[in-house]
Design a protein around this motif. Structure first.
Motif, PDB file in Angstrom:
ATOM      1  N   LEU A 193       7.372   3.222  -9.158  1.00 30.88           N
ATOM      2  CA  LEU A 193       6.756   2.402  -8.118  1.00 30.88           C
ATOM      3  C   LEU A 193       5.412   2.981  -7.686  1.00 30.88           C
ATOM      4  CD1 LEU A 193       9.734   1.460  -5.753  1.00 30.88           C
ATOM      5  CD2 LEU A 193       8.555  -0.011  -7.395  1.00 30.88           C
ATOM      6  N   THR A 194       5.375   4.272  -7.449  1.00 27.69           N
ATOM      7  CA  THR A 194       4.130   4.875  -6.976  1.00 27.69           C
ATOM      8  C   THR A 194       3.022   4.782  -8.023  1.00 27.69           C
ATOM      9  OG1 THR A 194       4.971   7.047  -7.675  1.00 27.69           O
ATOM     10  CG2 THR A 194       5.262   6.435  -5.372  1.00 27.69           C
ATOM     11  N   GLU A 195       3.394   4.853  -9.312  1.00 27.17           N
ATOM     12  CA  GLU A 195       2.388   4.673 -10.365  1.00 27.17           C
ATOM     13  C   GLU A 195       1.848   3.252 -10.361  1.00 27.17           C
ATOM     14  OE1 GLU A 195       4.210   5.779 -14.009  1.00 27.17           O
ATOM     15  OE2 GLU A 195       4.316   7.925 -13.523  1.00 27.17           O
ATOM     16  N   ASP A 196       2.738   2.276 -10.173  1.00 26.51           N
ATOM     17  CA  ASP A 196       2.315   0.871 -10.167  1.00 26.51           C
ATOM     18  C   ASP A 196       1.531   0.506  -8.912  1.00 26.51           C
ATOM     19  OD1 ASP A 196       3.613   0.572 -12.587  1.00 26.51           O
ATOM     20  OD2 ASP A 196       5.429  -0.287 -11.708  1.00 26.51           O
ATOM     21  N   LEU A 197       1.720   1.262  -7.832  1.00 25.25           N
ATOM     22  CA  LEU A 197       1.130   0.904  -6.545  1.00 25.25           C
ATOM     23  C   LEU A 197      -0.174   1.632  -6.245  1.00 25.25           C
ATOM     24  CD1 LEU A 197       4.388   0.792  -4.407  1.00 25.25           C
ATOM     25  CD2 LEU A 197       2.965  -1.156  -5.052  1.00 25.25           C
ATOM     26  N   ARG A 198      -0.732   2.273  -7.236  1.00 26.38           N
ATOM     27  CA  ARG A 198      -1.987   2.996  -6.997  1.00 26.38           C
ATOM     28  C   ARG A 198      -3.112   2.062  -6.546  1.00 26.38           C
ATOM     29  NH1 ARG A 198      -1.921   7.083 -12.252  1.00 26.38           N
ATOM     30  NH2 ARG A 198      -0.265   8.472 -11.470  1.00 26.38           N
ATOM     31  N   LYS A 199      -3.087   0.821  -7.036  1.00 24.51           N
ATOM     32  CA  LYS A 199      -4.125  -0.145  -6.676  1.00 24.51           C
ATOM     33  C   LYS A 199      -3.684  -1.098  -5.568  1.00 24.51           C
ATOM     34  CE  LYS A 199      -6.207  -0.072 -11.304  1.00 24.51           C
ATOM     35  NZ  LYS A 199      -6.611  -0.887 -12.477  1.00 24.51           N
ATOM     36  N   ALA A 200      -2.502  -0.872  -5.008  1.00 28.19           N
ATOM     37  CA  ALA A 200      -2.005  -1.744  -3.942  1.00 28.19           C
ATOM     38  C   ALA A 200      -2.642  -1.365  -2.612  1.00 28.19           C
ATOM     39  CB  ALA A 200      -0.486  -1.623  -3.849  1.00 28.19           C
ATOM     40  N   PRO A 201      -2.600  -2.255  -1.642  1.00 28.00           N
ATOM     41  CA  PRO A 201      -3.141  -1.927  -0.310  1.00 28.00           C
ATOM     42  C   PRO A 201      -2.423  -0.713   0.279  1.00 28.00           C
ATOM     43  CG  PRO A 201      -2.689  -4.277  -0.509  1.00 28.00           C
ATOM     44  CD  PRO A 201      -2.105  -3.636  -1.722  1.00 28.00           C
ATOM     45  N   GLN A 202      -3.175   0.105   0.996  1.00 24.45           N
ATOM     46  CA  GLN A 202      -2.605   1.298   1.613  1.00 24.45           C
ATOM     47  C   GLN A 202      -1.909   0.907   2.911  1.00 24.45           C
ATOM     48  OE1 GLN A 202      -2.626   4.353   0.055  1.00 24.45           O
ATOM     49  NE2 GLN A 202      -3.391   3.060  -1.607  1.00 24.45           N
ATOM     50  N   ARG A 203      -0.661   0.509   2.779  1.00 26.32           N
ATOM     51  CA  ARG A 203       0.137   0.108   3.925  1.00 26.32           C
ATOM     52  C   ARG A 203       1.491   0.808   3.886  1.00 26.32           C
ATOM     53  NH1 ARG A 203       0.530  -6.236   4.138  1.00 26.32           N
ATOM     54  NH2 ARG A 203      -0.273  -6.274   2.014  1.00 26.32           N
ATOM     55  N   PRO A 204       2.171   0.898   4.998  1.00 23.65           N
ATOM     56  CA  PRO A 204       3.521   1.487   4.982  1.00 23.65           C
ATOM     57  C   PRO A 204       4.470   0.621   4.151  1.00 23.65           C
ATOM     58  CG  PRO A 204       2.651   1.353   7.216  1.00 23.65           C
ATOM     59  CD  PRO A 204       1.735   0.535   6.356  1.00 23.65           C
ATOM     60  N   TYR A 205       5.577   1.216   3.773  1.00 32.33           N
ATOM     61  CA  TYR A 205       6.611   0.487   3.046  1.00 32.33           C
ATOM     62  C   TYR A 205       7.777   0.216   3.983  1.00 32.33           C
ATOM     63  CZ  TYR A 205       4.036   2.071  -1.048  1.00 32.33           C
ATOM     64  OH  TYR A 205       3.051   2.312  -1.959  1.00 32.33           O
ATOM     65  N   TYR A 206       8.331  -0.963   3.830  1.00 28.81           N
ATOM     66  CA  TYR A 206       9.545  -1.317   4.563  1.00 28.81           C
ATOM     67  C   TYR A 206      10.618  -1.644   3.540  1.00 28.81           C
ATOM     68  CZ  TYR A 206      12.965  -3.955   7.232  1.00 28.81           C
ATOM     69  OH  TYR A 206      14.141  -4.403   7.786  1.00 28.81           O
ATOM     70  N   ILE A 207      11.702  -0.895   3.550  1.00 25.43           N
ATOM     71  CA  ILE A 207      12.788  -1.106   2.590  1.00 25.43           C
ATOM     72  C   ILE A 207      13.841  -1.999   3.225  1.00 25.43           C
ATOM     73  CG2 ILE A 207      14.578   0.031   1.213  1.00 25.43           C
ATOM     74  CD1 ILE A 207      12.790   2.447   1.024  1.00 25.43           C
ATOM     75  N   SER A 208      14.089  -3.121   2.579  1.00 25.95           N
ATOM     76  CA  SER A 208      15.027  -4.103   3.119  1.00 25.95           C
ATOM     77  C   SER A 208      16.429  -3.528   3.218  1.00 25.95           C
ATOM     78  CB  SER A 208      15.058  -5.349   2.231  1.00 25.95           C
ATOM     79  OG  SER A 208      13.769  -5.908   2.102  1.00 25.95           O
ATOM     80  N   GLU A 209      17.140  -3.896   4.258  1.00 22.24           N
ATOM     81  CA  GLU A 209      18.520  -3.471   4.425  1.00 22.24           C
ATOM     82  C   GLU A 209      19.394  -4.162   3.369  1.00 22.24           C
ATOM     83  OE1 GLU A 209      19.965  -1.313   6.464  1.00 22.24           O
ATOM     84  OE2 GLU A 209      18.056  -0.719   7.357  1.00 22.24           O
TER      85      GLU A 209
ATOM     86  N   ARG B 275      10.108   1.435   9.857  1.00 17.84           N
ATOM     87  CA  ARG B 275      11.422   0.927  10.248  1.00 17.84           C
ATOM     88  C   ARG B 275      11.369  -0.552  10.606  1.00 17.84           C
ATOM     89  NH1 ARG B 275      15.184   4.923  11.389  1.00 17.84           N
ATOM     90  NH2 ARG B 275      16.317   3.477  12.742  1.00 17.84           N
ATOM     91  N   VAL B 276      10.165  -1.133  10.633  1.00 14.29           N
ATOM     92  CA  VAL B 276      10.006  -2.561  10.942  1.00 14.29           C
ATOM     93  C   VAL B 276       9.165  -3.203   9.847  1.00 14.29           C
ATOM     94  CG1 VAL B 276      10.253  -2.264  13.426  1.00 14.29           C
ATOM     95  CG2 VAL B 276       7.996  -2.067  12.378  1.00 14.29           C
ATOM     96  N   PRO B 277       9.396  -4.468   9.530  1.00 19.54           N
ATOM     97  CA  PRO B 277       8.668  -5.117   8.428  1.00 19.54           C
ATOM     98  C   PRO B 277       7.225  -5.484   8.749  1.00 19.54           C
ATOM     99  CG  PRO B 277      10.208  -6.655   9.451  1.00 19.54           C
ATOM    100  CD  PRO B 277      10.471  -5.319  10.073  1.00 19.54           C
ATOM    101  N   ALA B 278       6.854  -5.615  10.012  1.00 26.64           N
ATOM    102  CA  ALA B 278       5.511  -6.071  10.369  1.00 26.64           C
ATOM    103  C   ALA B 278       4.445  -5.120   9.829  1.00 26.64           C
ATOM    104  CB  ALA B 278       5.394  -6.189  11.891  1.00 26.64           C
ATOM    105  N   GLY B 279       3.475  -5.688   9.125  1.00 29.50           N
ATOM    106  CA  GLY B 279       2.358  -4.916   8.598  1.00 29.50           C
ATOM    107  C   GLY B 279       2.696  -4.024   7.427  1.00 29.50           C
ATOM    108  N   SER B 280       3.885  -4.164   6.841  1.00 28.63           N
ATOM    109  CA  SER B 280       4.313  -3.283   5.758  1.00 28.63           C
ATOM    110  C   SER B 280       4.481  -4.060   4.454  1.00 28.63           C
ATOM    111  CB  SER B 280       5.657  -2.612   6.110  1.00 28.63           C
ATOM    112  OG  SER B 280       5.578  -1.913   7.320  1.00 28.63           O
ATOM    113  N   LEU B 281       4.463  -3.318   3.346  1.00 26.16           N
ATOM    114  CA  LEU B 281       4.848  -3.878   2.055  1.00 26.16           C
ATOM    115  C   LEU B 281       6.360  -3.803   1.940  1.00 26.16           C
ATOM    116  CD1 LEU B 281       2.169  -2.325  -0.336  1.00 26.16           C
ATOM    117  CD2 LEU B 281       2.260  -4.662   0.546  1.00 26.16           C
TER     118      LEU B 281
END
Length: 226
Positions: free
Chosen positions: A55-71, A100-106
């Motif tokens: 994932l981190t290799e694929d996300l090098r060009k992704a926006p620099q935002r926090p990650y939110y992992i779905s429950e 811990r919250v989805p707002a503003g996160s990938l």
């Protein structure tokens, strides 16, 4: 010479008579490959680390935002719940911000599909290494020095065990998993990859599948005469 010509002629005749048409494509095997078999909780952590690296290799060009992992959903298996925790820990340990919250996160979604294939599937072991080992032993056995010959035999035996020790024993498991992890926002996917794993058939319940001997029962209500 005449015999050779007769064989060649017969082969040509058979080839010429071969049917060029068939109602369906012929089944052929895929090239030999390997697939990991999950047999312990430690393996769950190991594949979570591999998933995090991909994932981190694929996300090098992704926006620099926090990650939110779905429950995990309520019906999630023990494996899916543990994998979610492992991936969360792996991202945090690598220095990524996990919100811990989805707002503003990938959003990171983890999907696990458990499959049951037919029993008694064939397993073909690679044949190149035994040939090489046999040649090595033959060459060492040809030496006049019995010490070198014995050492060569031991080395070949150790090499054989080292190579073939990676292969599981027993029949091919009929239980397999497809694990898909994706990272997205409301507009697009930024990363997505899938992996397949064997699972010990005796551990099916850990992955959301019923045990082999489970039976489906139907309940009937018996009413007496009134």
């Amino acid at each position: 010479m005449a015999g050779v010509l007769a064989v060649m002629a017969a082969g040509a005749l058979v080839a010429g008579c071969a049917n060029r048409y068939a109602p369906a494509p012929s089944a052929v095997d895929f090239p030999a490959s390997t697939q990991p078999k999950l047999q312990a909780a430690a393996h769950w952590g190991a594949i979570a680390g591999t998933i995090e690296q991909r994932l981190t290799e694929d996300l090098r060009k992704a926006p620099q935002r926090p990650y939110y992992i779905s429950e995990p959903p309520p019906e999630a298996s023990q494996f899916q719940r543990a994998l979610t925790e492992h991936i969360t820990s792996a991202l945090v340990k690598s220095g990524y911000v996990v919100s811990r919250v989805p707002a503003g996160s990938l959003k990171v979604d983890i999907d696990v599909q458990a499959l049951t294939f037919s029993e008694k599937r064939m397993q073909k072991m690679p044949g190149a290494v035994p040939t090489a080992i046999a040649v090595g032993v033959w060459m060492l056995a040809a030496t006049a020095d019995p010490i070198l010959s014995t050492a060569g035999g031991v080395a070949a035996h150790e090499g054989y065990n080292y190579y073939y020790g990676q292969f599981g024993t027993g029949p091919v498991p009929k239980t397999e998993l497809i694990v898909t992890v994706s990272v997205s926002d409301q507009y697009r996917y930024y990363a997505r990859n899938s992996s397949a794993y064997y699972v010990a058939d005796s551990d099916r319940t850990l992955y959301g599948l019923p045990e082999e001997n489970d039976k489906a029962f139907k309940t009937y209500t018996i009413r007496g005469d009134k």
